[in-house]
Design an enzyme around this catalytic site. Structure first.
Site, PDB file in Angstrom:
ATOM      1  N   ARG A 171       0.817  -1.231   0.000  1.00 32.64           N
ATOM      2  CA  ARG A 171       0.000   0.000   0.000  1.00 32.64           C
ATOM      3  C   ARG A 171       0.844   1.273   0.000  1.00 32.64           C
ATOM      4  O   ARG A 171       0.481   2.274   0.625  1.00 32.64           O
ATOM      5  CB  ARG A 171      -0.941   0.048   1.211  1.00 32.64           C
ATOM      6  CG  ARG A 171      -1.999  -0.997   1.233  1.00 32.64           C
ATOM      7  CD  ARG A 171      -2.985  -0.882   0.067  1.00 32.64           C
ATOM      8  NE  ARG A 171      -4.108  -1.781   0.263  1.00 32.64           N
ATOM      9  CZ  ARG A 171      -4.080  -3.064  -0.067  1.00 32.64           C
ATOM     10  NH1 ARG A 171      -3.009  -3.582  -0.634  1.00 32.64           N
ATOM     11  NH2 ARG A 171      -5.139  -3.817   0.150  1.00 32.64           N
ATOM     12  N   SER A 242     -10.529  -0.120   3.562  1.00 28.50           N
ATOM     13  CA  SER A 242      -9.745  -0.353   4.782  1.00 28.50           C
ATOM     14  C   SER A 242      -9.190   0.985   5.255  1.00 28.50           C
ATOM     15  O   SER A 242      -8.498   1.664   4.500  1.00 28.50           O
ATOM     16  CB  SER A 242      -8.559  -1.273   4.492  1.00 28.50           C
ATOM     17  OG  SER A 242      -8.982  -2.508   3.998  1.00 28.50           O
ATOM     18  N   GLU A 337      -4.319   3.677   6.331  1.00 24.92           N
ATOM     19  CA  GLU A 337      -4.051   3.423   4.910  1.00 24.92           C
ATOM     20  C   GLU A 337      -4.519   4.631   4.104  1.00 24.92           C
ATOM     21  O   GLU A 337      -3.936   4.978   3.080  1.00 24.92           O
ATOM     22  CB  GLU A 337      -4.801   2.160   4.462  1.00 24.92           C
ATOM     23  CG  GLU A 337      -4.478   1.773   3.040  1.00 24.92           C
ATOM     24  CD  GLU A 337      -5.482   0.823   2.415  1.00 24.92           C
ATOM     25  OE1 GLU A 337      -5.521  -0.351   2.798  1.00 24.92           O
ATOM     26  OE2 GLU A 337      -6.225   1.279   1.524  1.00 24.92           O
TER      27      GLU A 337
END
Ligand code: EPU
Length: 341
Positions: A171, A242, A337
């Site tokens: 990520r 998320s 994130e």
């Protein structure tokens, strides 16, 4: 190209935070980026490049900056290059449109080219997919990334970035670290012809009969179905996917956790172990927690949702409380994130 003042961003972020941009511009062609650079506005005013806003939290109600909305959608080509296919797309397209375009091409040409279908239905533009290095069900976009074109916002010069230039990690990428210096305009993915189906992710594997290889379309539909059954639809319940990354911990830390939680799911991440943040959050007794209009989605503890009129600060305070609680119980610090602006 016009620069507008005081533009509401409430419909341009999937958490539906009612923030206002002091200045706002839409980029539809690469020339628009060059116009912005030569007007010097990007040198005198802080700016932020906005994709679909599906992975972003506007923390302030009023953003004293220029928001540059990516709407580059001029190119989407598929090229047969012998042993692989190249898919070249402008960065403002939906990543899922790119996948569907390639699946249709395969159906029309009676092909089975495996790889990207595991990334079905991730809400993201193509450019943001690179910045975030999106991933799901055993695949990251970096597995198929070949190169991208990006304009340096300081000089207006276009540069080509290869996969190694992009420094992809879980990520993350170079572009995420040097926030907004480059405007990605075009991305090229390279999909080898010889790949077989990647259905190793247990949840996906359970969807198929042993011994019969599913088609890329079958995998795409299965992933789409799993996502739909677990994750809230951004059109119905505001969220940014998320909210936290899954933490990657040392083997020693993991061994200690195993003593108390022998069933904790885990994945090898080089020399370390990745564990689900949702598992930690649940085991702090936080499942379904709600403060005002902000809450954890009841079916998945990694998703923060806005039930109505939550502000960016409300969401941030809530996220910080989750981080604090998990840290106190497990000594593990969750990292967002989503990108905070
Ligand atoms: N779990 C819980 N409680 C929950 C939900 C899950 O304990 O409320 C545990 C379960 O044991 C489950 C494990 O967490 O086995 C993993 O859950 P899941 O398969 O849903 O995946 P995840 O780790 O929560 C990651 C990505 C998702 C991606 C899925 C599937 C991150 C931060 N998230 O989620 O990506 O779709 O794997 O590959 O890596 C996103 O980045 O926005 C995103 C949705």
């Amino acid at each position: 190209m016009k620069i507008k003042n005081n533009v509401s961003l409430s419909k341009m972020n999937s958490l539906r935070i009612n923030a206002t941009a002091e200045q706002f511009a839409i980029v539809e062609r690469p020339e628009h980026i060059l116009q912005l650079i030569s007007s010097k506005i990007t040198q005198t005013t802080p700016y932020h490049i906005l994709g679909d806003g599906c992975n972003i939290l506007f923390v302030s109600d009023y953003l004293n900056c220029l928001i540059i909305k990516n709407n580059l959608k001029t190119k989407m080509n598929i090229k047969d290059c012998g042993d692989h296919f190249n898919i070249i797309a402008s960065s403002g397209f939906e990543f899922d449109d790119l996948l569907q375009h390639f699946l249709k091409y395969q159906q029309n040409n009676d092909l089975r080219i495996y790889g990207m279908e595991n990334l079905a239905k991730i809400p993201s533009q193509v450019g943001s997919a690179v910045v975030q290095n999106i991933g799901a069900y055993g695949v990251e976009q970096s597995d198929f990334f070949s190169q991208c074109k990006a304009i340096d916002m300081n000089t207006g010069i276009e540069r080509i970035f290869t996969a190694s230039d992009c420094q992809f990690k879980y990520r993350s990428s170079l572009f995420k670290c040097i926030d907004n210096q480059y405007f990605i305009t075009e991305v090229c993915y390279s999909i080898p012809k010889g790949n077989s189906a990647n259905i190793s992710y247990p949840e996906l594997n359970r969807k198929f009969t042993i011994g019969k290889e599913p088609t890329p379309s079958d995998i795409y539909s299965a992933v789409a179905g799993i996502r739909q059954s677990k994750l809230p639809d951004i059109k119905k319940l505001a969220n940014a996917g998320s909210f936290f990354k899954n933490p990657i911990i040392s083997i020693e830390q993991f061994s200690k956790l195993l003593l108390e939680y022998p069933n904790i799911p885990n994945y090898q991440a080089d020399e370390r172990i990745k564990i689900p943040a949702a598992f930690l959050i649940d085991n702090c007794g936080l499942k379904g927690k709600k403060i005002g209009d902000v809450g954890l989605f009841e079916n998945h503890s990694l998703i923060l949702v806005n039930h109505g009129n939550a502000t960016g600060k409300d969401v941030l305070l809530f996220a910080n409380e989750i981080i604090h609680t998990v840290k106190n119980k497990f000594g593990i610090i969750l990292e967002p994130e989503v990108i905070l602006i």
